[in-house]
Design a protein around this motif. Structure first.
Motif, short mmCIF file in Angstrom:
data_model
loop_
_atom_site.label_atom_id
_atom_site.label_comp_id
_atom_site.label_asym_id
_atom_site.label_seq_id
_atom_site.Cartn_x
_atom_site.Cartn_y
_atom_site.Cartn_z
N ASP A 1 1.28 -1.77 19.92
CA ASP A 1 0.36 -1.18 20.88
C ASP A 1 -0.81 -0.57 20.09
O ASP A 1 -0.95 -0.83 18.90
N LYS A 2 -1.62 0.26 20.72
CA LYS A 2 -2.82 0.77 20.06
C LYS A 2 -2.60 2.08 19.31
O LYS A 2 -3.56 2.78 18.97
N LEU A 3 -1.34 2.42 19.03
CA LEU A 3 -1.06 3.62 18.25
C LEU A 3 -1.70 3.50 16.87
O LEU A 3 -1.43 2.57 16.11
N GLN A 4 -2.54 4.48 16.52
CA GLN A 4 -3.29 4.42 15.26
C GLN A 4 -2.39 4.52 14.03
O GLN A 4 -2.78 4.10 12.94
N SER A 5 -1.20 5.06 14.20
CA SER A 5 -0.29 5.23 13.06
C SER A 5 0.10 3.90 12.42
O SER A 5 0.52 3.87 11.25
N TYR A 6 -0.03 2.80 13.14
CA TYR A 6 0.36 1.50 12.60
C TYR A 6 -0.69 0.92 11.65
O TYR A 6 -0.36 0.16 10.74
N PHE A 7 -1.94 1.23 11.86
CA PHE A 7 -3.02 0.46 11.25
C PHE A 7 -2.99 0.49 9.72
O PHE A 7 -2.98 -0.56 9.07
N LYS A 8 -2.99 1.66 9.13
CA LYS A 8 -3.05 1.74 7.67
C LYS A 8 -1.77 1.22 7.01
O LYS A 8 -1.85 0.47 6.02
N PRO A 9 -0.56 1.59 7.49
CA PRO A 9 0.65 1.04 6.87
C PRO A 9 0.70 -0.49 6.90
O PRO A 9 1.09 -1.12 5.90
N ILE A 10 0.29 -1.10 8.00
CA ILE A 10 0.31 -2.56 8.07
C ILE A 10 -0.73 -3.14 7.11
O ILE A 10 -0.46 -4.12 6.40
N ARG A 11 -1.88 -2.52 7.04
CA ARG A 11 -2.94 -3.00 6.14
C ARG A 11 -2.50 -2.88 4.67
O ARG A 11 -2.80 -3.76 3.86
N ASP A 12 -1.76 -1.82 4.34
CA ASP A 12 -1.34 -1.61 2.96
C ASP A 12 -0.12 -2.44 2.57
O ASP A 12 -0.05 -2.99 1.46
N LEU A 13 0.87 -2.52 3.45
CA LEU A 13 2.15 -3.16 3.12
C LEU A 13 2.19 -4.64 3.45
O LEU A 13 2.96 -5.39 2.84
N ALA A 14 1.42 -5.07 4.44
CA ALA A 14 1.38 -6.49 4.81
C ALA A 14 -0.07 -6.93 4.97
O ALA A 14 -0.52 -7.25 6.07
N PRO A 15 -0.82 -6.94 3.88
CA PRO A 15 -2.27 -7.23 3.97
C PRO A 15 -2.59 -8.62 4.49
O PRO A 15 -3.67 -8.85 5.04
N GLY A 16 -1.66 -9.55 4.33
CA GLY A 16 -1.92 -10.91 4.80
C GLY A 16 -1.55 -11.14 6.25
O GLY A 16 -1.77 -12.23 6.79
N ALA A 17 -0.95 -10.13 6.89
CA ALA A 17 -0.49 -10.30 8.27
C ALA A 17 -1.64 -10.17 9.26
O ALA A 17 -2.58 -9.41 9.05
N ASP A 18 -1.53 -10.91 10.34
CA ASP A 18 -2.49 -10.81 11.44
C ASP A 18 -2.00 -9.70 12.38
O ASP A 18 -1.03 -9.88 13.11
N HIS A 19 -2.66 -8.56 12.33
CA HIS A 19 -2.25 -7.41 13.15
C HIS A 19 -2.98 -7.46 14.48
O HIS A 19 -4.21 -7.38 14.54
#
Length: 237
Positions: free
Chosen positions: A139-157
């Motif tokens: 969902d649009k919870l901001q808490s996800y954005f940086k962890p996903i960008r750092d830990l799974a940089p190749g993933a399509d978020h």
């Protein structure tokens, strides 16, 4: 339920392992209370207290969950992540859940916060087990954005609440159990119970709407019972 027979008795237990496994199975599969399971066993001339049934669920639920995790295929690389409030002992806790594109639950984690730190901890735990995902839907919870960008940089978020209906529906069995159990008493109890509950339901709740009657009865259901019988044989203390 067809049970195997003449299996070695578990050391220190009065009842055969088939009876113990049956109690664990019906408790998780049908969202029953320990009192309901007590009555089902009584109808089969097995007299056991609900306290004993609860001890069986706690002690052996993890065994069956671990066996299922060991034997199941690797989850799909498209993950849905979501968090839902789960009050325990009068305090607000958050149940973080991941569901793959097939509707299976790779992992859950009960945490005290709904923060970026909690999101990072959960995502790191998932990646350590299954590798980096191809797609992550939240969902649009901001808490996800940086962890996903750092830990799974190749993933399509993809952050869109409307895309996450699959995981929103996966919370319903948890809500049903919470209501039946009168809320969880501690984070440890919630983690232990739900980790087993989600895995057992993965085996015994196939996507029946995608199967013909013959496929469901002759294959999906038969295979599930066959796996369960094998896990009963592996039970130990």
């Amino acid at each position: 339920m067809k049970m195997p027979s003449k299996m070695p008795r578990l050391k220190g237990f009065r009842f055969p392992r088939e009876i113990i496994a049956y109690a664990v199975w019906v408790y998780h599969r049908f969202a029953l209370s320990t009192a309901d399971v007590e009555y089902l066993l009584a109808e089969r001339d097995v007299t056991v207290s609900r306290e004993t049934i609860w001890q069986w669920v706690n002690r052996f639920g993890g065994h069956f969950a671990n066996c299922i995790r060991r034997d199941r295929p690797a989850p799909d690389d498209k993950w849905h992540l979501d968090e839902v409030v789960s009050p325990t002992n009068g305090r607000k806790r958050w149940l973080w859940r991941a569901v793959d594109a097939n509707g299976d639950t790779p992992d859950i984690l009960v945490q005290p916060r709904r923060s970026a730190k909690a999101a990072r901890r959960f995502l790191k735990r998932l990646i350590s087990q299954f590798g980096e995902p191809r797609v992550v839907i939240t969902d649009k919870l901001q808490s996800y954005f940086k962890p996903i960008r750092d830990l799974a940089p190749g993933a399509d978020h993809r952050a869109h609440k409307g895309l996450n209906n699959r995981i929103e529906g996966s919370h319903r069995p948890t809500r049903k159990r919470e209501k039946l159990m009168g809320r969880f008493k501690s984070p440890k109890q919630a983690q232990r119970f739900l980790a087993a509950h989600d895995q057992i339901n993965t085996v015994f709740r196939p996507r029946r709407h995608q199967l013909s009657t013959v496929s469901y009865r002759r294959h999906a259901r038969t295979d599930a019972f066959g796996l369960w019988d094998g896990y009963i044989a592996e039970m130990n203390v």
